[in-house]
Scaffold this motif. Structure first.
Motif, mmCIF file in Angstrom:
data_model
loop_
_atom_site.group_PDB
_atom_site.id
_atom_site.type_symbol
_atom_site.label_atom_id
_atom_site.label_comp_id
_atom_site.label_asym_id
_atom_site.label_seq_id
_atom_site.Cartn_x
_atom_site.Cartn_y
_atom_site.Cartn_z
ATOM 1 N N ARG A 129 43.090 -12.328 66.114
ATOM 2 C CA ARG A 129 43.666 -11.084 65.574
ATOM 3 C C ARG A 129 45.167 -11.035 65.784
ATOM 4 O O ARG A 129 45.927 -10.655 64.878
ATOM 5 N N TYR A 186 38.439 -13.846 69.752
ATOM 6 C CA TYR A 186 38.659 -12.870 68.686
ATOM 7 C C TYR A 186 40.044 -12.235 68.809
ATOM 8 O O TYR A 186 40.777 -12.116 67.813
ATOM 9 N N GLU A 187 40.418 -11.824 70.020
ATOM 10 C CA GLU A 187 41.712 -11.169 70.222
ATOM 11 C C GLU A 187 42.864 -12.117 69.906
ATOM 12 O O GLU A 187 43.883 -11.708 69.359
ATOM 13 N N ARG A 238 35.235 -9.934 63.924
ATOM 14 C CA ARG A 238 34.752 -9.015 64.954
ATOM 15 C C ARG A 238 33.233 -8.852 64.858
ATOM 16 O O ARG A 238 32.527 -8.832 65.874
ATOM 17 N N GLU A 295 48.170 -10.937 62.910
ATOM 18 C CA GLU A 295 49.110 -9.824 62.860
ATOM 19 C C GLU A 295 50.560 -10.273 62.836
ATOM 20 O O GLU A 295 51.429 -9.574 62.318
ATOM 21 N N VAL A 343 39.822 -10.246 59.894
ATOM 22 C CA VAL A 343 39.660 -9.771 61.273
ATOM 23 C C VAL A 343 38.357 -9.002 61.399
ATOM 24 O O VAL A 343 37.627 -9.153 62.390
#
Length: 228
Positions: free
Chosen positions: A222, A218-219, A85, A226, A81
């Motif tokens: 991520r 990106y989000e 970023r 998770e 991650v």
């Protein structure tokens, strides 16, 4: 001398071919992060010498797509991650600068290429939306064509070269986010808005949209990490 030159050319061709094939496997996610890259297996698979494979892998190490440790050999570069970023932030910086150049310099040919590549991308997105995950590779190609078209009038070769490198590194991460997860999104609306603002030469709006576009990918990645 002639035979030696021919042999050298043949070796270069084999190395280049192996490099491109292994690189494609890494970028497409066919081989997973940290997977061992066995020279003997790759040599047999691609029908070339171990020395050609070793040289190809060394090139991939220099690009950050593979790693090499003494006595342990080569592996696919890891993913994280944090790295994504950093890649995303740099892409926003370079892409917005390239857009500003392109919007200032682009003419009729630049505009028509944006329209054409957007049309092809939209059709690919329709196939993906229908659940045809087999069309992901086609979507990836058309997606890149569209984003390249947006900055196509940029006259800074170094800027475009660095941008291209970061695009490749982001591809591994985008593949993961594209396959689904809690934040899977319809990026077709984002691409449509990018086309509209580009043709209207709304520079700052387009720069804001491209930043949001990259950050959403990106989000999504991520979030997928998770919950995995």
């Amino acid at each position: 001398m002639i035979k030696a030159a021919q042999a050298t050319d043949e070796t270069r061709t084999l190395t280049e071919s192996a490099y491109r094939l292994i690189r494609s496997d890494i970028l497409s996610g066919l081989v997973a992060p940290k997977d061992k890259l066995h020279i003997s297996d790759l040599s047999q698979r691609h029908g070339t010498s171990a020395s050609a494979i070793r040289e190809a892998l060394s090139r991939l190490v220099s690009e950050g797509l593979a790693t090499m440790e003494e006595q342990k050999g080569f592996r696919v570069a890891p993913m994280s991650v944090r790295e994504f970023r950093e890649i995303t932030d740099l892409r926003v910086m370079l892409e917005t600068e390239a857009l500003r150049h392109a919007f200032a310099l682009g003419g009729d040919e630049w505009e028509s290429n944006i329209v054409a590549t957007y049309y092809r991308l939209a059709r690919a997105e329709e196939r993906l939306a229908s659940g045809d995950n087999e069309s992901i590779s086609d979507w990836e190609m058309r997606h890149r064509d569209f984003h390249d078209a947006l900055v196509g009038a940029c006259d800074s070769q170094w800027l475009l070269r660095l941008r291209s490198s970061l695009y490749d590194h982001s591809r591994r991460y985008r593949k993961r986010s594209l396959l689904g997860g809690p934040l899977r999104r319809d990026s077709s609306v984002e691409h449509q808005m990018l086309q509209t603002t580009a043709l209207a030469r709304e520079t700052e709006k387009a720069c804001a949209l491209i930043a949001q576009h990259f950050l959403k990918t990106y989000e999504t990645y991520r979030a997928n990490v998770e919950v995995s």
